[in-house]
Scaffold this active site. Structure first.
Site, PDB file in Angstrom:
ATOM      1  N   ASP A   1     -10.309   2.088   2.248  1.00  0.00           N
ATOM      2  CA  ASP A   1     -10.448   1.225   3.610  1.00  0.00           C
ATOM      3  C   ASP A   1     -11.304   1.895   4.839  1.00  0.00           C
ATOM      4  OD1 ASP A   1      -8.809  -0.741   2.710  1.00  0.00           O
ATOM      5  OD2 ASP A   1      -6.972   0.219   3.111  1.00  0.00           O
TER       6      ASP A   1
ATOM      7  N   ALA B   1      -1.082   1.522  15.518  1.00  0.00           N
ATOM      8  CA  ALA B   1      -0.935   2.854  15.002  1.00  0.00           C
ATOM      9  C   ALA B   1      -0.260   2.781  13.515  1.00  0.00           C
ATOM     10  CB  ALA B   1      -0.158   3.870  15.905  1.00  0.00           C
ATOM     11  N   GLY B   2      -0.121   1.489  13.147  1.00  0.00           N
ATOM     12  CA  GLY B   2       0.460   1.196  11.702  1.00  0.00           C
ATOM     13  C   GLY B   2      -0.445   1.695  10.691  1.00  0.00           C
TER      14      GLY B   2
ATOM     15  N   LYS C   1       4.229   6.136  18.107  1.00  0.00           N
ATOM     16  CA  LYS C   1       3.453   5.932  17.080  1.00  0.00           C
ATOM     17  C   LYS C   1       2.061   6.717  17.067  1.00  0.00           C
ATOM     18  CE  LYS C   1       4.344   2.280  14.261  1.00  0.00           C
ATOM     19  NZ  LYS C   1       4.680   0.896  13.986  1.00  0.00           N
TER      20      LYS C   1
ATOM     21  N   LYS D   1       0.721  -1.248   0.070  1.00  0.00           N
ATOM     22  CA  LYS D   1       0.055  -0.110  -0.081  1.00  0.00           C
ATOM     23  C   LYS D   1       0.865   1.342   0.004  1.00  0.00           C
ATOM     24  CE  LYS D   1      -4.038  -2.229   2.162  1.00  0.00           C
ATOM     25  NZ  LYS D   1      -5.128  -2.027   3.107  1.00  0.00           N
TER      26      LYS D   1
HETATM   27  P1  ATR Z   1      -0.607  -2.808   9.144  1.00  0.00           P
HETATM   28  O1  ATR Z   1      -0.501  -2.035   7.766  1.00  0.00           O
HETATM   29  O2  ATR Z   1      -1.342  -4.124   9.390  1.00  0.00           O
HETATM   30  O3  ATR Z   1      -1.233  -1.765  10.410  1.00  0.00           O
HETATM   31  P2  ATR Z   1       2.065  -2.383  10.357  1.00  0.00           P
HETATM   32  O4  ATR Z   1       1.967  -1.013   9.828  1.00  0.00           O
HETATM   33  O5  ATR Z   1       3.155  -3.177  10.523  1.00  0.00           O
HETATM   34  O6  ATR Z   1       0.762  -3.176   9.842  1.00  0.00           O
HETATM   35  O7  ATR Z   1       1.113  -2.251  11.881  1.00  0.00           O
HETATM   36  C1  ATR Z   1       1.035  -3.241  12.783  1.00  0.00           C
HETATM   37  C2  ATR Z   1       0.270  -2.761  14.216  1.00  0.00           C
HETATM   38  O8  ATR Z   1      -0.076  -3.784  14.885  1.00  0.00           O
HETATM   39  C3  ATR Z   1       1.237  -1.822  14.878  1.00  0.00           C
HETATM   40  O9  ATR Z   1       0.480  -0.928  15.475  1.00  0.00           O
HETATM   41  C4  ATR Z   1       1.806  -2.864  15.703  1.00  0.00           C
HETATM   42  O10 ATR Z   1       2.285  -2.056  17.105  1.00  0.00           O
HETATM   43  P3  ATR Z   1       4.059  -1.333  17.047  1.00  0.00           P
HETATM   44  O11 ATR Z   1       3.496  -0.111  16.240  1.00  0.00           O
HETATM   45  O12 ATR Z   1       4.186  -1.054  18.553  1.00  0.00           O
HETATM   46  O13 ATR Z   1       4.851  -2.287  16.226  1.00  0.00           O
HETATM   47  C5  ATR Z   1       0.701  -3.697  16.062  1.00  0.00           C
HETATM   48  N1  ATR Z   1       1.205  -5.032  16.684  1.00  0.00           N
HETATM   49  C6  ATR Z   1       1.587  -5.970  16.000  1.00  0.00           C
HETATM   50  N2  ATR Z   1       1.633  -7.033  16.676  1.00  0.00           N
HETATM   51  C7  ATR Z   1       1.223  -6.786  17.838  1.00  0.00           C
HETATM   52  C8  ATR Z   1       1.175  -7.390  19.167  1.00  0.00           C
HETATM   53  N3  ATR Z   1       1.573  -8.563  19.379  1.00  0.00           N
HETATM   54  N4  ATR Z   1       0.618  -6.715  20.251  1.00  0.00           N
HETATM   55  C9  ATR Z   1       0.306  -5.286  20.140  1.00  0.00           C
HETATM   56  N5  ATR Z   1       0.419  -4.834  18.867  1.00  0.00           N
HETATM   57  C10 ATR Z   1       0.918  -5.221  17.855  1.00  0.00           C
END
Ligand code: ATR
Length: 300
Positions: A119, A144-145, A172, A83
């Site tokens: 989305d 926040a991803g 983030k 994306k």
């Molecule tokens: P996406 O495009 O799916 O949002 P991303 O940008 O990599 O993918 O973001 C993943 C999100 O899931 C983030 O908010 C991540 O938290 P961090 O910013 O702290 O990495 C969150 N995430 C992934 N695994 C997690 C877990 N086990 N517990 C809590 N948050 C998680």
């Protein structure tokens, strides 16, 4: 298509003479329900089009997309992990794609590639279709991803009372609050961030009407919420929305255990597809397609 960089799963526009060709691009892509969803919309509205799937190599999205459009491809949906590449590729971005920081829908218009993000609108439409009131609501967004950022704008445009963003890396979440501060103000929403640990403090955290899980934790069979946090934020009147679909995640289980209603993200997938379809084929087809019927069919 002659690209060695992409696995072409029935998407080469040159093989579909006289038919408008679309595709979803992701890696992996074979699991995608988008070709089926768009085939249903095309059937409902009598559109002569083909929608296939394309799997560019990691790092090979731009080349694959450029070849697709050069060969006559009309439009493309983009999913994980491309994306951001799609946003970089687009010549013109819609304001909501700019704010979302990512693009899930591309199309060719007068020789330029346009990029949008449907989305967030898809999430909002699915929530409203499920009877959830967003105006004046107290909303918690987990994550926040990219997935979280894509839905903040459309959620704010519904004028909730509060939107609290909680993320494992709290910096983030703070950044999202800064990016969306003006939009929150314009919609009379109190926009704040909190750490996941902060959700465990019952003195500071009141229950929420809606909790959206936009983290990827469910992919690892985890929930971003501790059980202490879940006890603080869920009450029986809460609605818990998991953006993943296809399984009942730990997050959904935590909400169910406290009597809350839950939903997975399949409806969001169908609704974002409906918006992309209408962008490509014309908004006047809105009355011809029935996204909720497609959702019911997918669930059966
Ligand atoms: P996406 O495009 O799916 O949002 P991303 O940008 O990599 O993918 O973001 C993943 C999100 O899931 C983030 O908010 C991540 O938290 P961090 O910013 O702290 O990495 C969150 N995430 C992934 N695994 C997690 C877990 N086990 N517990 C809590 N948050 C998680």
């Amino acid at each position: 298509m002659t690209s060695s960089a992409a696995t072409d799963l029935h998407t080469d526009p040159k093989r579909f003479d006289g038919v408008d060709v679309y595709a979803v691009a992701g890696n992996p892509i074979s699991h995608s329900k988008s070709p089926l969803i768009h085939a249903k919309f095309a059937q409902q509205s009598n559109q002569n089009m083909h929608y296939g799937a394309l799997q560019p190599e990691l790092g090979g999205f731009a080349k694959a997309a450029q070849e697709f459009f050069a060969a006559g491809g009309k439009g493309m949906n983009v999913t994980v992990p491309f994306k951001l590449d799609a946003q970089a590729l687009a010549d013109v971005l819609t304001p909501r794609a700019q704010l979302a920081g990512a693009v899930n829908t591309l199309w060719n218009q007068d020789g330029k590639i346009y990029g949008d993000n449907t989305d967030g609108a898809g999430l909002v439409r699915d929530l409203l279709a499920q009877g959830i009131t967003l105006k004046g609501a107290r909303i918690l967004l987990l994550g926040a991803g990219g997935a979280a950022r894509g839905v903040v704008g459309p959620l704010l445009e519904q004028s909730p009372k509060n939107l609290v963003i909680a993320n494992r890396s709290s910096a983030k979440a703070d950044t999202l609050v800064t990016i969306f501060a003006n939009l929150a103000k314009a919609n009379n929403t109190i926009l704040e961030s909190v750490s996941l640990e902060g959700l465990e403090n019952s003195k500071n955290i009141a229950p929420f009407d809606l909790v959206v899980n936009a983290t990827a934790a469910g992919l690892d069979n985890l929930s971003p919420l501790s059980n202490v946090a879940a006890a603080n934020i869920f009450v029986p009147s809460s609605f818990a929305y998991e953006m993943l679909y296809g399984k009942s995640t730990s997050f959904m289980q935590q909400a169910l255990q406290r009597g809350a209603r839950v939903s997975d993200g399949l409806g969001m997938l169908v609704e974002q597809a409906a918006d992309a379809f209408l962008l490509w084929r014309g908004a006047d087809l809105a009355k011809s397609i029935d996204s909720r019927a497609v959702l019911t069919e997918l669930r059966s």
